[in-house]
Design a protein around this motif. Structure first.
Motif, PDB file in Angstrom:
ATOM      1  N   SER A 116      10.848 -10.077  -9.388  1.00 48.73           N
ATOM      2  CA  SER A 116      11.405 -10.611  -8.141  1.00 48.73           C
ATOM      3  C   SER A 116      10.342 -11.212  -7.230  1.00 48.73           C
ATOM      4  O   SER A 116      10.661 -11.766  -6.182  1.00 48.73           O
ATOM      5  N   GLY A 117       9.068 -11.074  -7.639  1.00 47.13           N
ATOM      6  CA  GLY A 117       7.985 -11.609  -6.823  1.00 47.13           C
ATOM      7  C   GLY A 117       7.557 -10.694  -5.700  1.00 47.13           C
ATOM      8  O   GLY A 117       6.901 -11.123  -4.745  1.00 47.13           O
ATOM      9  N   ALA A 118       7.911  -9.412  -5.797  1.00 50.46           N
ATOM     10  CA  ALA A 118       7.570  -8.455  -4.748  1.00 50.46           C
ATOM     11  C   ALA A 118       6.055  -8.266  -4.648  1.00 50.46           C
ATOM     12  O   ALA A 118       5.323  -8.408  -5.629  1.00 50.46           O
ATOM     13  N   ASP A 119       5.614  -7.942  -3.451  1.00 51.17           N
ATOM     14  CA  ASP A 119       4.206  -7.647  -3.197  1.00 51.17           C
ATOM     15  C   ASP A 119       3.919  -6.230  -3.688  1.00 51.17           C
ATOM     16  O   ASP A 119       4.623  -5.291  -3.299  1.00 51.17           O
ATOM     17  N   PRO A 120       2.902  -6.027  -4.537  1.00 50.32           N
ATOM     18  CA  PRO A 120       2.612  -4.672  -5.021  1.00 50.32           C
ATOM     19  C   PRO A 120       2.207  -3.711  -3.903  1.00 50.32           C
ATOM     20  O   PRO A 120       2.272  -2.493  -4.089  1.00 50.32           O
ATOM     21  N   SER A 121       1.811  -4.253  -2.748  1.00 44.66           N
ATOM     22  CA  SER A 121       1.461  -3.387  -1.625  1.00 44.66           C
ATOM     23  C   SER A 121       2.627  -3.210  -0.660  1.00 44.66           C
ATOM     24  O   SER A 121       2.477  -2.612   0.405  1.00 44.66           O
ATOM     25  N   GLY A 122       3.798  -3.727  -1.035  1.00 48.27           N
ATOM     26  CA  GLY A 122       4.983  -3.582  -0.204  1.00 48.27           C
ATOM     27  C   GLY A 122       5.607  -2.203  -0.336  1.00 48.27           C
ATOM     28  O   GLY A 122       5.291  -1.434  -1.252  1.00 48.27           O
ATOM     29  N   GLY A 123       6.522  -1.900   0.560  1.00 44.74           N
ATOM     30  CA  GLY A 123       7.127  -0.575   0.595  1.00 44.74           C
ATOM     31  C   GLY A 123       7.857  -0.186  -0.671  1.00 44.74           C
ATOM     32  O   GLY A 123       7.744   0.951  -1.139  1.00 44.74           O
ATOM     33  N   GLU A 124       8.619  -1.116  -1.263  1.00 42.01           N
ATOM     34  CA  GLU A 124       9.382  -0.792  -2.467  1.00 42.01           C
ATOM     35  C   GLU A 124       8.460  -0.512  -3.649  1.00 42.01           C
ATOM     36  O   GLU A 124       8.692   0.413  -4.433  1.00 42.01           O
ATOM     37  N   ALA A 125       7.415  -1.321  -3.781  1.00 37.00           N
ATOM     38  CA  ALA A 125       6.480  -1.126  -4.889  1.00 37.00           C
ATOM     39  C   ALA A 125       5.717   0.183  -4.721  1.00 37.00           C
ATOM     40  O   ALA A 125       5.495   0.917  -5.697  1.00 37.00           O
ATOM     41  N   MET A 126       5.322   0.498  -3.494  1.00 38.29           N
ATOM     42  CA  MET A 126       4.602   1.752  -3.268  1.00 38.29           C
ATOM     43  C   MET A 126       5.506   2.954  -3.520  1.00 38.29           C
ATOM     44  O   MET A 126       5.056   3.987  -4.025  1.00 38.29           O
ATOM     45  N   ALA A 127       6.798   2.825  -3.188  1.00 40.22           N
ATOM     46  CA  ALA A 127       7.734   3.917  -3.461  1.00 40.22           C
ATOM     47  C   ALA A 127       7.865   4.146  -4.964  1.00 40.22           C
ATOM     48  O   ALA A 127       7.914   5.294  -5.436  1.00 40.22           O
ATOM     49  N   ALA A 128       7.910   3.058  -5.732  1.00 39.24           N
ATOM     50  CA  ALA A 128       7.987   3.184  -7.188  1.00 39.24           C
ATOM     51  C   ALA A 128       6.701   3.786  -7.743  1.00 39.24           C
ATOM     52  O   ALA A 128       6.730   4.591  -8.679  1.00 39.24           O
ATOM     53  N   ALA A 129       5.565   3.392  -7.159  1.00 39.95           N
ATOM     54  CA  ALA A 129       4.280   3.952  -7.593  1.00 39.95           C
ATOM     55  C   ALA A 129       4.219   5.450  -7.300  1.00 39.95           C
ATOM     56  O   ALA A 129       3.703   6.230  -8.106  1.00 39.95           O
ATOM     57  N   GLU A 130       4.760   5.855  -6.160  1.00 38.84           N
ATOM     58  CA  GLU A 130       4.776   7.276  -5.822  1.00 38.84           C
ATOM     59  C   GLU A 130       5.680   8.049  -6.783  1.00 38.84           C
ATOM     60  O   GLU A 130       5.356   9.176  -7.187  1.00 38.84           O
ATOM     61  N   ALA A 131       6.793   7.443  -7.180  1.00 38.83           N
ATOM     62  CA  ALA A 131       7.670   8.076  -8.168  1.00 38.83           C
ATOM     63  C   ALA A 131       6.929   8.246  -9.493  1.00 38.83           C
ATOM     64  O   ALA A 131       7.086   9.259 -10.189  1.00 38.83           O
ATOM     65  N   HIS A 132       6.116   7.253  -9.836  1.00 41.58           N
ATOM     66  CA  HIS A 132       5.300   7.312 -11.056  1.00 41.58           C
ATOM     67  C   HIS A 132       4.323   8.484 -10.978  1.00 41.58           C
ATOM     68  O   HIS A 132       4.178   9.257 -11.934  1.00 41.58           O
ATOM     69  N   ARG A 133       3.658   8.641  -9.827  1.00 41.09           N
ATOM     70  CA  ARG A 133       2.706   9.743  -9.652  1.00 41.09           C
ATOM     71  C   ARG A 133       3.414  11.092  -9.740  1.00 41.09           C
ATOM     72  O   ARG A 133       2.938  12.021 -10.406  1.00 41.09           O
ATOM     73  N   GLN A 134       4.553  11.201  -9.072  1.00 38.70           N
ATOM     74  CA  GLN A 134       5.286  12.463  -9.071  1.00 38.70           C
ATOM     75  C   GLN A 134       5.807  12.816 -10.464  1.00 38.70           C
ATOM     76  O   GLN A 134       5.902  13.993 -10.818  1.00 38.70           O
ATOM     77  N   HIS A 135       6.143  11.790 -11.241  1.00 38.86           N
ATOM     78  CA  HIS A 135       6.590  12.025 -12.618  1.00 38.86           C
ATOM     79  C   HIS A 135       5.481  12.702 -13.422  1.00 38.86           C
ATOM     80  O   HIS A 135       5.726  13.689 -14.135  1.00 38.86           O
ATOM     81  N   ILE A 136       4.260  12.186 -13.307  1.00 38.86           N
ATOM     82  CA  ILE A 136       3.121  12.790 -14.010  1.00 38.86           C
ATOM     83  C   ILE A 136       2.868  14.196 -13.488  1.00 38.86           C
ATOM     84  O   ILE A 136       2.664  15.145 -14.249  1.00 38.86           O
ATOM     85  N   ASP A 137       2.891  14.331 -12.159  1.00 41.76           N
ATOM     86  CA  ASP A 137       2.615  15.614 -11.518  1.00 41.76           C
ATOM     87  C   ASP A 137       3.644  16.669 -11.916  1.00 41.76           C
ATOM     88  O   ASP A 137       3.305  17.839 -12.136  1.00 41.76           O
ATOM     89  N   SER A 138       4.898  16.261 -12.025  1.00 42.94           N
ATOM     90  CA  SER A 138       5.973  17.209 -12.328  1.00 42.94           C
ATOM     91  C   SER A 138       6.000  17.645 -13.785  1.00 42.94           C
ATOM     92  O   SER A 138       6.239  18.815 -14.090  1.00 42.94           O
ATOM     93  N   TRP A 139       5.725  16.701 -14.684  1.00 50.88           N
ATOM     94  CA  TRP A 139       5.907  16.986 -16.105  1.00 50.88           C
ATOM     95  C   TRP A 139       4.624  17.310 -16.865  1.00 50.88           C
ATOM     96  O   TRP A 139       4.676  17.998 -17.893  1.00 50.88           O
TER      97      TRP A 139
END
Length: 250
Positions: free
Chosen positions: A180-203
């Protein structure tokens, strides 16, 4: 004993101008000055420079390094351990690549050819069951791998199905943002990145923001990780790395 800027430059393999620049941007201020006004660096300053250069070798920009090292919660010991784990992983990956190249050379000199499996083994996918022996050999001495092994040894088939589904959903979300052309430093991308981190942390294992950034750099630097992400969407590995870095410093 304090060190002059010239002595530090020679010790660290950087230029005097580089040290002046680090001082000017507030990244590394020398602790003292001589009577003539020249910069003098203490042992603590040298330790900070060493760590700064570790980050530079891992591909971090100066602004990112300044934010991370300036964080009140920054833990030098934890950061060094995370550097060690990432470097161990990188060294293991390079050794695996070297072994493949050496095998190719030996077969070439004998007029033989490598099997398809041998040629592309080092670029294979990331199936945890298929590569557990390799992972144990590469990262078995790290705390992260030990904790991951402890947790995953208890997982059922249903757990793995859930893990894969969650990972696929997170990666697809990041791919959608890239498309979609989103900025990787934008809120949606950072939220997805945080979900990625939590996935590793949780599992798998405790994954701090700093460790997550180190992993993100490997996603781009390591051919197999890059292929894993880019096969979903070209350029995704870089987008994921940038989103993770932005999330870590916000």
């Amino acid at each position: 004993m304090d060190n002059t800027v010239g002595q530090v430059a020679r010790l660290a393999g950087v230029t005097v101008r580089t040290l002046h620049h680090y001082d000017e941007i507030g990244l590394l201020h020398p602790s003292g000055r001589s009577e003539a006004g020249y910069r003098l660096y203490s042992e603590a300053d040298l330790e900070r420079l060493q760590e700064l250069l570790f980050y530079r070798e891992l591909g971090f920009g100066l602004d990112d390094i300044k934010r991370m090292m300036g964080d009140p919660g920054y833990d030098r010991g934890a950061a060094l351990r995370e550097h060690r784990e990432l470097l161990q992983a990188e060294l293991a990956a390079r050794r695996a690549m070297l072994e493949t190249v050496e095998t190719a050379i030996a077969r070439h000199e004998k007029g033989a050819t490598m099997s398809k499996e041998e040629m592309f083994e080092v670029f294979g996918d990331f199936d945890p069951a298929e590569h557990e022996a390799e992972a144990r050999e590469r990262w078995g001495d790290t705390d992260a791998h030990k904790e991951s092994s402890r947790r995953t040894s208890q997982y059922t088939k249903d757990d793995w199905v859930t893990i894969k589904a969650e990972a696929d959903a997170i990666e697809e979300r990041l791919a959608e943002l890239l498309r979609s052309g989103a900025d990787p430093s934008g809120g949606e991308a950072m939220a997805a990145a945080e979900a990625h981190r939590q996935h590793i942390d949780s599992w798998f294992y405790p994954c701090s923001s700093a460790m997550h950034v180190n992993l993100a750099e490997m996603y781009v630097a390591d051919a197999r990780f890059a292929e894993h992400y880019d096969s979903r969407e070209p350029g995704l590995a870089t987008f994921v790395r940038d989103a993770i870095k932005a999330n870590a410093i916000r």
